[in-house]
Design an enzyme around this catalytic site. Structure first.
Site, PDB file in Angstrom:
ATOM      1  N   HIS A  64      11.703   5.835  -3.796  1.00 41.86           N
ATOM      2  CA  HIS A  64      11.349   7.146  -4.356  1.00 41.86           C
ATOM      3  C   HIS A  64      10.558   8.016  -3.381  1.00 41.86           C
ATOM      4  O   HIS A  64      10.298   9.187  -3.655  1.00 41.86           O
ATOM      5  CB  HIS A  64      10.642   7.008  -5.709  1.00 41.86           C
ATOM      6  CG  HIS A  64       9.220   6.534  -5.675  1.00 41.86           C
ATOM      7  ND1 HIS A  64       8.160   7.389  -5.803  1.00 41.86           N
ATOM      8  CD2 HIS A  64       8.687   5.299  -5.549  1.00 41.86           C
ATOM      9  CE1 HIS A  64       7.022   6.693  -5.779  1.00 41.86           C
ATOM     10  NE2 HIS A  64       7.319   5.423  -5.624  1.00 41.86           N
TER      11      HIS A  64
ATOM     12  N   CYS B 268      -2.128   7.651  -7.780  1.00 39.01           N
ATOM     13  CA  CYS B 268      -2.897   6.899  -8.771  1.00 39.01           C
ATOM     14  C   CYS B 268      -4.160   7.649  -9.176  1.00 39.01           C
ATOM     15  O   CYS B 268      -4.678   7.455 -10.251  1.00 39.01           O
ATOM     16  CB  CYS B 268      -3.297   5.541  -8.212  1.00 39.01           C
ATOM     17  SG  CYS B 268      -2.201   4.949  -6.952  1.00 39.01           S
TER      18      CYS B 268
HETATM   19  N1  PLP Z   1       1.860   2.191  -0.222  1.00 38.13           N
HETATM   20  C1  PLP Z   1       1.715   3.495   0.028  1.00 38.13           C
HETATM   21  C2  PLP Z   1       1.182   3.944   1.347  1.00 38.13           C
HETATM   22  C3  PLP Z   1       2.067   4.448  -0.934  1.00 38.13           C
HETATM   23  O1  PLP Z   1       1.923   5.745  -0.682  1.00 38.13           O
HETATM   24  C4  PLP Z   1       2.565   3.992  -2.178  1.00 38.13           C
HETATM   25  C5  PLP Z   1       2.891   4.958  -3.258  1.00 38.13           C
HETATM   26  O2  PLP Z   1       2.179   5.930  -3.475  1.00 38.13           O
HETATM   27  C6  PLP Z   1       2.715   2.609  -2.376  1.00 38.13           C
HETATM   28  C7  PLP Z   1       2.344   1.745  -1.378  1.00 38.13           C
HETATM   29  C8  PLP Z   1       3.255   2.069  -3.657  1.00 38.13           C
HETATM   30  O3  PLP Z   1       4.643   2.299  -3.742  1.00 38.13           O
HETATM   31  P1  PLP Z   1       5.381   2.249  -5.161  1.00 38.13           P
HETATM   32  O4  PLP Z   1       5.053   3.514  -5.855  1.00 38.13           O
HETATM   33  O5  PLP Z   1       6.833   2.138  -4.838  1.00 38.13           O
HETATM   34  O6  PLP Z   1       4.867   1.041  -5.859  1.00 38.13           O
END
Ligand code: PLP
Length: 382
Positions: free
Chosen positions: A201, A327
């Site tokens: 995504h 988040c």
């Molecule tokens: N790692 C980073 C640097 C991210 O920006 C994100 C998502 O915001 C994630 C991990 C987590 O990814 P996912 O939304 O596919 O769980």
């Protein structure tokens, strides 16, 4: 102008071509990839062709790609399995990692399984590579877990250098590449990376599907036990539509990589220039004009009574931006990244993040709205 979406680091709109590819699979290929009959074999072929396509984009072997439900799961799998299966006792990470990494490492430390070491950050938010080397000299059985590009400030890690250090000190290297897959030209054959995480995504693919690259020399046991899916490493009937969408999105991103990076970088540079030219006291968080990902621009606004409300006001004006990682979006108050880089709490930090569908006209619109917002407040205050 309809809504301006400058929150591509949180998520990107799905490309029409990706939707078409997914719908085709939904309509025609309902078989269970574990079934031996023709519909099952067709579904299996779609998964294996997708795996090959992802491997081709990263220049690694298809056997090194495992599909997961998201980037968070891929990060968890790499970190936790390095501890379970590779004798890791020390994890070197940084205070600006995504919570998918930080909370995982913290939990492993709380359970007494590893010791966590935070590498120092330089003033511009980059990882202090000299300190990283010191930590590597002082510890053994180490996993380095450092992100390729920070999702809030865009700072990029020197992958080659960290990969060389990992090799020199015989450490394992997990890299959270969730923000850079689809936006960076990877050649994994040239890097000493053991685990790498991706999420569809973030590159105009669907939500709920990601992958982990696990270097073929790194041997792990199953992460989810059950059936024999994902070569026994992650049981559960595969998300075949998601997998088809992920591979289509990565294929498109890879084919147009150079043009897309150029286009997105132009938008970022244009917004920096416009803000510098038209607004007093604007600054940027991170190494914005140095080693920085083209998709992310973190703007620091001068102290003002509208700062608390800025994301809300932008939203009302039809502009989607973010105060930090998804988040914590809606407020910048909780951003651990802003705290770690010692950003001035009196100034509001807003992350504008760009994608291939954005235009300079949208930047003009956003800059006008920002000027209006700050000017309106100035006259009220006067
Ligand atoms: N790692 C980073 C640097 C991210 O920006 C994100 C998502 O915001 C994630 C991990 C987590 O990814 P996912 O939304 O596919 O769980």
């Amino acid at each position: 102008m309809s809504r301006v979406y400058f929150d591509n680091a949180a998520t990107t709109p799905i490309a029409k071509e990706v939707i078409d590819a997914m719908v085709k699979v939904m309509e025609l290929d309902f078989g269970n990839p574990s079934s031996v009959h023709a519909p099952g074999r067709k579904a299996r072929t779609i998964i294996e062709e997708s795996r090959k396509s992802v491997a081709k984009a990263l220049n690694c072997s298809p056997g090194e790609i495992f599909f997961t439900s998201c980037g968070t799961e891929a990060d968890n799998m790499g970190i936790r399995k390095s501890v379970d299966c590779c004798g890791i006792k020390n994890i070197i990470t940084s205070a600006i990692e995504h919570h998918a990494v930080l909370h995982t490492v913290e939990e492993l430390e709380k359970s007494g399984r590893i010791k966590m070491h935070l590498v120092n950050l330089l003033e511009n938010g980059h990882v202090d590579l000299n300190h990283l080397e010191e930590l590597l000299q002082q510890n053994s059985n180490v996993l380095i877990s450092l992100m390729h590009a920070n999702n809030e400030i865009g700072n990029m890690l020197d992958l080659e250098k960290v990969s060389e250090l990992a090799e020199k000190y015989k450490a394992l290297f997990h890299c959270d590449t969730v923000q850079t897959i689809g936006h960076y030209d990877f050649d994994l054959s040239k890097l000493n990376i053991h685990f790498l995480a991706g999420s569809a995504h973030k590159f105009n693919g669907p939500k709920g599907i990601g992958f982990i690259y696990i270097n073929h020399k790194t041997k792990i046991t199953p992460y989810i036990t059950g059936g024999s899916q994902e070569r026994n490493m992650r049981a559960g009937t595969e998300n075949i539509y998601g997998i088809a969408g992920l591979s289509k999105a990565l294929e498109m991103a890879t084919q147009n990589l150079e043009n897309e990076i150029k286009h997105i970088q132009e938008i970022k540079t244009y917004m920096i220039d416009q803000l510098k030219e038209k607004m007093n006291g604007v600054d940027f968080n991170g190494d914005t004009e140095g080693n920085s990902l083209c998709t992310v621009l973190n703007v620091s606004f001068p102290p003002s009574s509208i700062n608390e409300m800025i994301l809300f006001k932008l939203d009302i004006a039809g502009i989607s931006a973010s105060g930090g990682s998804a988040c914590t979006s809606g407020s910048n108050a909780g951003s651990h990244v802003m705290k770690a880089i010692k950003a001035n709490p009196e100034r509001a930090a807003v992350r504008f993040s760009f994608g291939k569908y954005n235009t300079k006209a949208e930047v003009d619109f956003v800059v006008i709205k920002l000027i209006e917002m700050f000017q309106v407040k100035k006259s009220v205050e006067a």
